[in-house]
Design a protein around this motif. Structure first.
Motif, mmCIF file in Angstrom:
data_model
loop_
_atom_site.group_PDB
_atom_site.id
_atom_site.type_symbol
_atom_site.label_atom_id
_atom_site.label_comp_id
_atom_site.label_asym_id
_atom_site.label_seq_id
_atom_site.Cartn_x
_atom_site.Cartn_y
_atom_site.Cartn_z
ATOM 1 N N TYR A 1 46.371 -0.680 -14.243
ATOM 2 C CA TYR A 1 47.701 -0.227 -14.681
ATOM 3 C C TYR A 1 47.630 1.204 -15.234
ATOM 4 O O TYR A 1 46.876 1.475 -16.169
ATOM 5 N N PRO A 2 48.427 2.112 -14.669
ATOM 6 C CA PRO A 2 48.277 3.528 -15.053
ATOM 7 C C PRO A 2 48.741 3.861 -16.476
ATOM 8 O O PRO A 2 48.316 4.875 -17.032
ATOM 9 N N LYS A 3 49.628 3.026 -17.054
ATOM 10 C CA LYS A 3 50.114 3.371 -18.395
ATOM 11 C C LYS A 3 49.415 2.565 -19.491
ATOM 12 O O LYS A 3 49.969 2.375 -20.581
ATOM 13 N N SER B 1 49.119 4.337 -23.099
ATOM 14 C CA SER B 1 50.294 4.419 -23.978
ATOM 15 C C SER B 1 50.724 3.022 -24.443
ATOM 16 O O SER B 1 51.250 2.847 -25.547
ATOM 17 N N HIS B 2 50.488 2.031 -23.603
ATOM 18 C CA HIS B 2 50.791 0.660 -24.013
ATOM 19 C C HIS B 2 49.870 0.235 -25.166
ATOM 20 O O HIS B 2 50.301 -0.368 -26.151
ATOM 21 N N THR C 1 58.455 -2.753 -22.443
ATOM 22 C CA THR C 1 57.098 -2.253 -22.232
ATOM 23 C C THR C 1 56.230 -3.238 -21.443
ATOM 24 O O THR C 1 55.531 -2.853 -20.515
ATOM 25 N N MET D 1 56.957 -3.594 -17.677
ATOM 26 C CA MET D 1 56.505 -2.524 -16.785
ATOM 27 C C MET D 1 55.164 -2.844 -16.114
ATOM 28 O O MET D 1 54.920 -2.419 -14.994
ATOM 29 N N TYR D 2 54.295 -3.573 -16.789
ATOM 30 C CA TYR D 2 52.990 -3.821 -16.154
ATOM 31 C C TYR D 2 53.048 -4.956 -15.136
ATOM 32 O O TYR D 2 52.109 -5.158 -14.371
#
Ligand SMILES: [Fe+2]
Length: 130
Positions: free
Chosen positions: A72-74, A77-78, A123, A126-127
């Motif tokens: 997962y690219p974020k 920030s998560h 949030t 999103m994943y």
């Protein structure tokens, strides 16, 4: 009363169960807030905080493991959101909690309920890609 509902389901059985448990902890705080018979709630507040801290540490690390496993690219920030949450419930001025029990409990619940709904609905969603 803060209730888990289908709109929070991410479709990952373990994580959905853990989210339900977080709602259950929020409801313990809610019940304690509503309890007018108990005048000193300090010990119960500490129990809830301990449980919340232990549970979120485990839950967040499982979520982060899952996010890492799917690349997962974020993730970073998560993770920051997770550690901000843990920091918020860990850095507690115990004397001031004791002196302002009802207010602390109310603020904790307000923060936690808002966080639960927003974090899971936005949030976390999103994943799982939607
Ligand atoms: Fe999360």
């Amino acid at each position: 009363m803060i209730q888990w509902s289908e709109e929070y389901r991410l479709g990952l059985a373990d994580i959905d169960e853990q989210h339900k448990n977080l709602f259950a902890i929020a409801n313990k705080a809610y019940d304690l807030l509503k309890n007018e018979l108990r005048t000193d709630k300090y010990d119960q507040i500490m129990e809830i905080l301990d449980e919340l801290r232990d549970y979120t540490v485990t839950h967040f690390s499982q979520e982060e493991e899952y996010m890492a496993s799917i690349g997962y690219p974020k993730l970073l920030s998560h993770k920051v959101q997770h550690s901000d949450f843990i920091e918020k419930i860990s850095n507690v001025d115990l004397n001031s909690v004791d002196a302002n029990q009802e207010k602390y409990l109310f603020d904790l619940l307000d923060f936690f309920a808002d966080w639960l709904v927003n974090h899971i609905l936005k949030t976390d969603r999103m994943y799982v890609g939607g």
